[in-house]
Write a protein that holds these residues in place. Sequence first.
Motif, PDB file in Angstrom:
ATOM      1  N   LEU A 383       0.793  -1.221   0.000  1.00 43.05           N
ATOM      2  CA  LEU A 383       0.000   0.000   0.000  1.00 43.05           C
ATOM      3  C   LEU A 383       0.833   1.283   0.000  1.00 43.05           C
ATOM      4  N   PRO A 384       1.896   1.419   0.803  1.00 43.57           N
ATOM      5  CA  PRO A 384       2.661   2.676   0.765  1.00 43.57           C
ATOM      6  C   PRO A 384       3.224   2.997  -0.618  1.00 43.57           C
ATOM      7  N   MET A 385       3.726   1.979  -1.310  1.00 42.98           N
ATOM      8  CA  MET A 385       4.260   2.196  -2.654  1.00 42.98           C
ATOM      9  C   MET A 385       3.155   2.585  -3.634  1.00 42.98           C
ATOM     10  N   VAL A 386       2.008   1.908  -3.505  1.00 40.82           N
ATOM     11  CA  VAL A 386       0.874   2.218  -4.384  1.00 40.82           C
ATOM     12  C   VAL A 386       0.388   3.647  -4.138  1.00 40.82           C
ATOM     13  N   GLU A 387       0.291   4.034  -2.884  1.00 39.30           N
ATOM     14  CA  GLU A 387      -0.138   5.394  -2.560  1.00 39.30           C
ATOM     15  C   GLU A 387       0.828   6.420  -3.148  1.00 39.30           C
ATOM     16  N   GLN A 388       2.107   6.165  -3.008  1.00 45.40           N
ATOM     17  CA  GLN A 388       3.114   7.095  -3.532  1.00 45.40           C
ATOM     18  C   GLN A 388       2.987   7.223  -5.046  1.00 45.40           C
ATOM     19  N   LEU A 389       2.743   6.092  -5.701  1.00 43.80           N
ATOM     20  CA  LEU A 389       2.589   6.105  -7.160  1.00 43.80           C
ATOM     21  C   LEU A 389       1.341   6.868  -7.571  1.00 43.80           C
ATOM     22  N   PHE A 390       0.207   6.568  -6.939  1.00 42.18           N
ATOM     23  CA  PHE A 390      -1.051   7.207  -7.327  1.00 42.18           C
ATOM     24  C   PHE A 390      -1.062   8.708  -7.030  1.00 42.18           C
ATOM     25  N   PRO A 423       7.798  12.451 -12.105  1.00 37.37           N
ATOM     26  CA  PRO A 423       8.385  11.293 -12.789  1.00 37.37           C
ATOM     27  C   PRO A 423       9.384  10.523 -11.938  1.00 37.37           C
ATOM     28  N   GLN A 424      10.138  11.204 -11.088  1.00 37.85           N
ATOM     29  CA  GLN A 424      11.144  10.516 -10.283  1.00 37.85           C
ATOM     30  C   GLN A 424      10.502   9.528  -9.310  1.00 37.85           C
ATOM     31  N   VAL A 425       9.399   9.934  -8.708  1.00 39.65           N
ATOM     32  CA  VAL A 425       8.686   9.040  -7.802  1.00 39.65           C
ATOM     33  C   VAL A 425       8.149   7.828  -8.566  1.00 39.65           C
ATOM     34  N   VAL A 426       7.618   8.072  -9.755  1.00 44.46           N
ATOM     35  CA  VAL A 426       7.067   6.988 -10.569  1.00 44.46           C
ATOM     36  C   VAL A 426       8.163   6.003 -10.957  1.00 44.46           C
ATOM     37  N   MET A 427       9.312   6.504 -11.377  1.00 43.26           N
ATOM     38  CA  MET A 427      10.416   5.619 -11.758  1.00 43.26           C
ATOM     39  C   MET A 427      10.915   4.821 -10.559  1.00 43.26           C
ATOM     40  N   GLY A 428      10.939   5.452  -9.393  1.00 41.94           N
ATOM     41  CA  GLY A 428      11.356   4.723  -8.191  1.00 41.94           C
ATOM     42  C   GLY A 428      10.408   3.583  -7.871  1.00 41.94           C
ATOM     43  N   ALA A 429       9.090   3.847  -7.996  1.00 49.13           N
ATOM     44  CA  ALA A 429       8.102   2.806  -7.726  1.00 49.13           C
ATOM     45  C   ALA A 429       8.204   1.674  -8.739  1.00 49.13           C
ATOM     46  N   LEU A 430       8.414   2.022 -10.020  1.00 51.14           N
ATOM     47  CA  LEU A 430       8.537   0.993 -11.050  1.00 51.14           C
ATOM     48  C   LEU A 430       9.792   0.153 -10.850  1.00 51.14           C
ATOM     49  N   SER A 431      10.847   0.772 -10.381  1.00 54.58           N
ATOM     50  CA  SER A 431      12.080   0.023 -10.110  1.00 54.58           C
ATOM     51  C   SER A 431      11.849  -1.015  -9.026  1.00 54.58           C
ATOM     52  N   GLN A 432      11.112  -0.630  -7.964  1.00 56.25           N
ATOM     53  CA  GLN A 432      10.798  -1.589  -6.899  1.00 56.25           C
ATOM     54  C   GLN A 432       9.921  -2.727  -7.413  1.00 56.25           C
ATOM     55  N   VAL A 433       8.909  -2.378  -8.207  1.00 50.93           N
ATOM     56  CA  VAL A 433       8.021  -3.401  -8.771  1.00 50.93           C
ATOM     57  C   VAL A 433       8.805  -4.299  -9.712  1.00 50.93           C
ATOM     58  N   GLY A 434       9.686  -3.682 -10.516  1.00 49.17           N
ATOM     59  CA  GLY A 434      10.474  -4.446 -11.470  1.00 49.17           C
ATOM     60  C   GLY A 434      11.301  -5.527 -10.818  1.00 49.17           C
ATOM     61  N   ILE A 435      11.877  -5.223  -9.688  1.00 52.48           N
ATOM     62  CA  ILE A 435      12.685  -6.206  -8.968  1.00 52.48           C
ATOM     63  C   ILE A 435      11.815  -7.388  -8.531  1.00 52.48           C
ATOM     64  N   MET A 436      10.601  -7.107  -8.097  1.00 50.23           N
ATOM     65  CA  MET A 436       9.718  -8.158  -7.581  1.00 50.23           C
ATOM     66  C   MET A 436       9.144  -9.034  -8.692  1.00 50.23           C
ATOM     67  N   VAL A 437       8.874  -8.462  -9.866  1.00 54.64           N
ATOM     68  CA  VAL A 437       8.194  -9.238 -10.922  1.00 54.64           C
ATOM     69  C   VAL A 437       9.092  -9.540 -12.109  1.00 54.64           C
ATOM     70  N   GLY A 438      10.359  -9.160 -12.027  1.00 56.84           N
ATOM     71  CA  GLY A 438      11.295  -9.544 -13.084  1.00 56.84           C
ATOM     72  C   GLY A 438      11.316  -8.621 -14.287  1.00 56.84           C
ATOM     73  N   LEU A 439      11.025  -7.343 -14.115  1.00 54.50           N
ATOM     74  CA  LEU A 439      11.137  -6.372 -15.205  1.00 54.50           C
ATOM     75  C   LEU A 439      12.574  -5.854 -15.295  1.00 54.50           C
TER      76      LEU A 439
END
Length: 603
Positions: A383-390, A423-439
């Motif tokens: 949830l914290p990451m999702v909130e930051q992204l949204f 954009p910086q916050v969005v890229m940070g969130a995507l980087s975290q998601v990428g590590i978890m799902v293999g992006l």
Amino acid sequence: MKTRASLIGAIMLGGGPLAFAGDVTITDLASSKALAVVGVDSWDDLVSWYEGSMYSAMLEDPAGRAWFDQMREEIFKELHEKLEEHDVEMVDIGWPAGAMGFSVEQADDPDVDPGLLFMADYGERSEDVFDIALTLAEGMEDNGEFDIIEEEFAGLTIYSMTVSEEARRRQFEEMQEQLGVDLMDQADEFLDFANLESDMSFVRMDDLLLFSTRLDTLQNAIDRAEDSGDDTITESDSFNGAHAMMDRSGVYAIGMIDTFVELTLRGLEESAQMMGDPSEFEMVMKLLEVVGVQNLGAAGVGLPLDQPGPDLEMSMSLYTHEKTGLIELFDLSAPSFEAPGFVDADAVSLVSFKFDFAGLVPLIREALATMPPEQQGMAGAFLPMVEQLFMSIGPEISVAQYLDRPFTINSKQFVVGVRCANPQVVMGALSQVGIMVGLQARDFDGSQIWEAEGMPAAIGVGAGQLFIGETTKVENAIRLANNPDGLRLADTDRFQRAQDVVEGGAMFYSFQEMAPSFEFDQWRMQNLEKIIREQFAANDFGEGADEEWREEIIQAQMDELKKNPLYANPMPLDVIKRHIGDGFTWCISREDGFLVRIVTEAK
């Protein structure tokens, strides 16, 4: 039952000269508890609209007329044959003189499926047309297809048709043969079920012919017509609201969302009481509240019959008692329709709207609160990451569609652009998601793209946008957004025409170039077997499955498709291109809901 459908279809859709219009419509007969109402309030007005529309011009086109005549013969072949058995022709029945329509009605018994109520106003020809209907019904009785029962009600004679036992046994034997199994031990149960589900009743009331799949539905409609029954649909605020939003269009279809939700919740509540566990029902109630469904009244689509030119103009309405939950998050308007700088000139469609992502955060929290504690813990970790992204994206969203040539199964491609406030916050969130799902992340034209090996889709951040779509389309969007000299959809005549047509201040806009879309649809129809085979080959079960089994599945799909006359004989593409222009849509927010306008231009 095809025979029952043939009788209704013959009476409702005749084919002869027109008579005078009446003033009784389906809204005078449908109950206030109806689930849906579909109506044509004046057949004369519909004919007048048609004569001035693009469709009339298409059928005046020699190629269009030849196609239509062939399709009409194919589609109505079975109906014509059924009528000929009783020395009746479509022209003998003719078209209604006034209104026609149908409604989906709740049965008196809540445990019984809804019934359909059909009406047609034949004016001074109603007696002749009713005699034809009775002749057809008696002919089906003579053939052993139906039994007919006469019943007096409110001074009228109602004729009810029930599938005969002989016909039901024949259906059962055919079903056994098709399935290749012996079901004789279930024969009595099937025959009783078929008898219950196969009734049709009809009656004449002055100029009106009424048909229904349930006797009680027909009797209730008669009572309402004589002002001695329950309320009509015109007493429903939701129906009136949805219809009024569309300027009470002469042709309309309106679904009663609040009635459907009430029935669904009643069933869920009864089920929960039987199970002795109200928790699941309470969770559903809370989720509906989060989404805002319980405050929706009715949804409709309408065709105004007073259109001044050949363009096709339609309306859609969503009547709401109150805008809450998820629905409220879409309620954001834009002053005008603009094409973002990342949409290139080859786009065949563009959709633009807004969504309050930040407002989604408290709704997510409310939804999580309805879940069991263990599920809350799992979802809460993200949830914290999702909130930051949204909190960092939106509200502007644009969806562009492309059709790559030469056509293939993958020609239709999309790219979605969501404005990034940070954009910086969005890229940070995507980087975290990428590590978890293999992006895997990579640089592209001064921006960043995330993609997974073997997947054709990608996510990109650049030029103040979050991009999602097919990889090459995401790359093209970033490249064009960074190139001030690139060719953009915004600079084309066809999009500037869209800007002239739509109204400003809307919450949703769309533009659709129709010709390429029709071309692709016809290509798909002509190559459907090849496409199905490619889809099978792209799935593990297709590659590894037994070849004979796979061929049987493909052939079964093709055999079913070949029954559709449009598959074998689509309308000639050159006729479509000669008469149908581009399409434009916009949605206006109102205090009582949302109103959508749809315009398809005639050439």
